[in-house]
Design a protein around this motif. Structure first.
Motif, PDB file in Angstrom:
ATOM      1  N   GLU A 142       0.826  -1.203   0.000  1.00  0.00           N
ATOM      2  CA  GLU A 142       0.000   0.000   0.000  1.00  0.00           C
ATOM      3  C   GLU A 142       0.865   1.259   0.000  1.00  0.00           C
ATOM      4  OE1 GLU A 142      -2.745  -0.181   3.251  1.00  0.00           O
ATOM      5  OE2 GLU A 142      -3.363  -2.227   2.773  1.00  0.00           O
ATOM      6  N   ILE A 143       2.128   1.129   0.393  1.00  0.00           N
ATOM      7  CA  ILE A 143       3.098   2.217   0.341  1.00  0.00           C
ATOM      8  C   ILE A 143       4.414   1.651  -0.188  1.00  0.00           C
ATOM      9  CG2 ILE A 143       2.091   3.672   2.153  1.00  0.00           C
ATOM     10  CD1 ILE A 143       4.015   2.416   4.145  1.00  0.00           C
ATOM     11  N   ASP A 144       5.296   2.551  -0.634  1.00  0.00           N
ATOM     12  CA  ASP A 144       6.583   2.136  -1.197  1.00  0.00           C
ATOM     13  C   ASP A 144       7.709   2.196  -0.172  1.00  0.00           C
ATOM     14  OD1 ASP A 144       5.606   1.881  -3.951  1.00  0.00           O
ATOM     15  OD2 ASP A 144       5.370   4.063  -3.834  1.00  0.00           O
ATOM     16  N   ALA A 145       7.565   3.044   0.833  1.00  0.00           N
ATOM     17  CA  ALA A 145       8.597   3.206   1.852  1.00  0.00           C
ATOM     18  C   ALA A 145       7.933   3.709   3.120  1.00  0.00           C
ATOM     19  CB  ALA A 145       9.680   4.184   1.395  1.00  0.00           C
ATOM     20  N   ALA A 146       8.590   3.444   4.255  1.00  0.00           N
ATOM     21  CA  ALA A 146       8.048   3.877   5.540  1.00  0.00           C
ATOM     22  C   ALA A 146       9.167   4.391   6.424  1.00  0.00           C
ATOM     23  CB  ALA A 146       7.321   2.731   6.242  1.00  0.00           C
ATOM     24  N   VAL A 147       8.926   5.518   7.083  1.00  0.00           N
ATOM     25  CA  VAL A 147       9.848   6.041   8.085  1.00  0.00           C
ATOM     26  C   VAL A 147       9.263   5.691   9.442  1.00  0.00           C
ATOM     27  CG1 VAL A 147      10.979   8.069   9.031  1.00  0.00           C
ATOM     28  CG2 VAL A 147      10.576   7.910   6.574  1.00  0.00           C
ATOM     29  N   ILE A 148       9.992   4.875  10.192  1.00  0.00           N
ATOM     30  CA  ILE A 148       9.465   4.321  11.436  1.00  0.00           C
ATOM     31  C   ILE A 148      10.407   4.575  12.596  1.00  0.00           C
ATOM     32  CG2 ILE A 148       8.229   2.504  10.200  1.00  0.00           C
ATOM     33  CD1 ILE A 148      10.609   0.677  11.481  1.00  0.00           C
ATOM     34  N   ARG A 149       9.891   4.402  13.802  1.00  0.00           N
ATOM     35  CA  ARG A 149      10.707   4.366  15.010  1.00  0.00           C
ATOM     36  C   ARG A 149      11.074   2.917  15.271  1.00  0.00           C
ATOM     37  NH1 ARG A 149      13.344   8.729  16.949  1.00  0.00           N
ATOM     38  NH2 ARG A 149      12.029  10.572  16.834  1.00  0.00           N
ATOM     39  N   GLY A 150      12.373   2.625  15.273  1.00  0.00           N
ATOM     40  CA  GLY A 150      12.832   1.267  15.533  1.00  0.00           C
ATOM     41  C   GLY A 150      12.975   1.020  17.020  1.00  0.00           C
ATOM     42  N   PRO A 151      13.394  -0.174  17.368  1.00  0.00           N
ATOM     43  CA  PRO A 151      13.691  -1.274  16.451  1.00  0.00           C
ATOM     44  C   PRO A 151      12.434  -2.050  16.063  1.00  0.00           C
ATOM     45  CG  PRO A 151      14.149  -1.946  18.694  1.00  0.00           C
ATOM     46  CD  PRO A 151      13.694  -0.512  18.774  1.00  0.00           C
ATOM     47  N   ILE A 152      12.546  -2.839  14.975  1.00  0.00           N
ATOM     48  CA  ILE A 152      11.469  -3.751  14.599  1.00  0.00           C
ATOM     49  C   ILE A 152      12.067  -5.144  14.469  1.00  0.00           C
ATOM     50  CG2 ILE A 152      10.153  -1.967  13.379  1.00  0.00           C
ATOM     51  CD1 ILE A 152      11.139  -3.244  10.754  1.00  0.00           C
ATOM     52  N   ALA A 153      11.205  -6.136  14.505  1.00  0.00           N
ATOM     53  CA  ALA A 153      11.673  -7.517  14.388  1.00  0.00           C
ATOM     54  C   ALA A 153      12.306  -7.731  13.015  1.00  0.00           C
ATOM     55  CB  ALA A 153      10.501  -8.477  14.578  1.00  0.00           C
ATOM     56  N   ASP A 154      13.349  -8.563  12.989  1.00  0.00           N
ATOM     57  CA  ASP A 154      14.019  -8.866  11.727  1.00  0.00           C
ATOM     58  C   ASP A 154      13.037  -9.493  10.747  1.00  0.00           C
ATOM     59  OD1 ASP A 154      16.423  -7.912  12.634  1.00  0.00           O
ATOM     60  OD2 ASP A 154      17.158  -9.883  13.284  1.00  0.00           O
ATOM     61  N   ASP A 155      13.094  -9.044   9.503  1.00  0.00           N
ATOM     62  CA  ASP A 155      12.227  -9.562   8.456  1.00  0.00           C
ATOM     63  C   ASP A 155      13.048  -9.631   7.179  1.00  0.00           C
ATOM     64  OD1 ASP A 155      10.383  -9.921   6.348  1.00  0.00           O
ATOM     65  OD2 ASP A 155       8.772  -9.006   7.510  1.00  0.00           O
ATOM     66  N   PRO A 156      13.257 -10.831   6.621  1.00  0.00           N
ATOM     67  CA  PRO A 156      14.096 -10.952   5.421  1.00  0.00           C
ATOM     68  C   PRO A 156      13.529 -10.224   4.207  1.00  0.00           C
ATOM     69  CG  PRO A 156      12.944 -13.022   5.880  1.00  0.00           C
ATOM     70  CD  PRO A 156      12.724 -12.131   7.070  1.00  0.00           C
ATOM     71  N   ASP A 157      12.238  -9.889   4.238  1.00  0.00           N
ATOM     72  CA  ASP A 157      11.621  -9.202   3.098  1.00  0.00           C
ATOM     73  C   ASP A 157      11.778  -7.685   3.166  1.00  0.00           C
ATOM     74  OD1 ASP A 157      10.735 -11.619   2.009  1.00  0.00           O
ATOM     75  OD2 ASP A 157       8.902 -11.563   3.220  1.00  0.00           O
ATOM     76  N   LEU A 158      12.225  -7.173   4.310  1.00  0.00           N
ATOM     77  CA  LEU A 158      12.300  -5.729   4.497  1.00  0.00           C
ATOM     78  C   LEU A 158      13.746  -5.281   4.666  1.00  0.00           C
ATOM     79  CD1 LEU A 158       9.329  -5.157   6.983  1.00  0.00           C
ATOM     80  CD2 LEU A 158       9.310  -4.999   4.477  1.00  0.00           C
TER      81      LEU A 158
END
Length: 300
Positions: A142-158
């Protein structure tokens, strides 16, 4: 029999140069092969397009009519090729960017003008959401990029790239007993009411706040939860408790809130903003934006 762009380009070159030989040199093709190609073009069109004479080559009336459309076809074909290439390079098209609210304090105002100036034909569509929602939107394309507050769980797709680090500081109401302090140690906040970030919506800020308090020897007593940093600051101003917020929150000062640096070393550089894009099928424009957030040091 169909007509291809190569034949049209050859025909225009001969007509403009008035010579098969000169056109063959310019097109880097053998003259006999060029003659055969034009014969096939005339056969496909069904009319004679060029007249040869000792004085050179002239265009027939039918050829003149074809010339106008041939030039337009070549122009639009070149334009389409350039547009496709620019989209593939991230220099043209649409870019859907999601972001957390605190990215508007410093990061986005710094990088978006630089990005828009360099790539004016990339149309930005912006959307503010929580980190959890942004990651869901990214996975759903639904979006192409996201600016987030980390950390996030490891995801091989991201693909996660840190673009900003910030300190964690204390926000207290102006009437609070600590409001006059120049610096405060976290352990001094034991027993205080906290305005805390909602765990299911803002897991990064929630976990960092809890971990720092744990290291200081206590668990924060939660009086109220909120999602956006701006809302947390407003609730502090309303006397709902104290809060730990990103240092960039100072940019939007509130006359009813006092921001105080923490003495704890763990609070320095404790927070990060990251840009997240999909590893497979990522928008090229998203990569360009990532470079802008990194200060443009990857730009040529």
């Amino acid at each position: 029999m169909s007509v291809d762009l190569r034949q049209l380009r050859q025909f225009v070159a001969i007509a403009e140069l008035g010579s098969f030989r000169r056109a063959a040199d310019v097109l880097h093709i053998a003259q006999p092969a060029l003659s055969v190609s034009i014969q096939k073009l005339e056969h496909a069109v069904g009319v004679k397009l060029l007249d040869r004479s000792v004085k050179g080559v002239t265009v027939t009336p039918a050829g003149e009519a074809l010339m106008q459309d041939a030039r337009r076809s070549l122009f639009f074909a070149d334009q389409a090729r350039r547009s496709a290439r620019r989209v593939a390079l991230g220099e043209l098209g649409d870019l859907r960017l999601g972001f957390v609210g605190s990215a508007t304090y410093a990061l986005l105002p710094q990088c978006l003008p630089r990005f828009r100036a360099r790539y004016p034909q990339v149309q930005l569509a912006l959307r503010e959401e929580t980190t959890v929602r942004l990651i869901d939107m990214l996975r759903a394309n639904e979006i192409d990029a996201a600016v987030i507050r980390g950390p996030i769980a490891d995801d091989p797709d991201l693909e996660v790239t840190q673009v900003e680090r910030d300190d964690l500081i204390l926000a207290v109401p102006t009437g609070h007993a600590l409001a006059g302090a120049a610096h405060v140690a976290l352990h001094a906040l034991r027993g205080q009411d906290f305005v805390l970030y909602a765990h299911d919506k803002v897991p990064g800020l929630f976990s960092v706040t809890h971990e720092l308090c744990r290291r200081a020897g206590f668990s924060p007593r939660v009086s109220q939860e909120a999602i956006q940093v701006q809302t947390v600051v407003s609730l502090v101003a309303s006397g709902m408790g104290v809060a730990l917020v990103p240092a960039v929150a100072r940019a939007y000062s509130n006359p009813h809130v006092r921001f105080i640096d923490l003495l704890d070393d763990d609070a320095r550089g404790a927070l990060s903003l990251s840009i997240v894009i999909n590893r497979d099928g990522a928008s090229a424009s998203a990569g360009r934006l990532r470079d802008a957030m990194l200060g443009g040091r990857h730009w040529g």
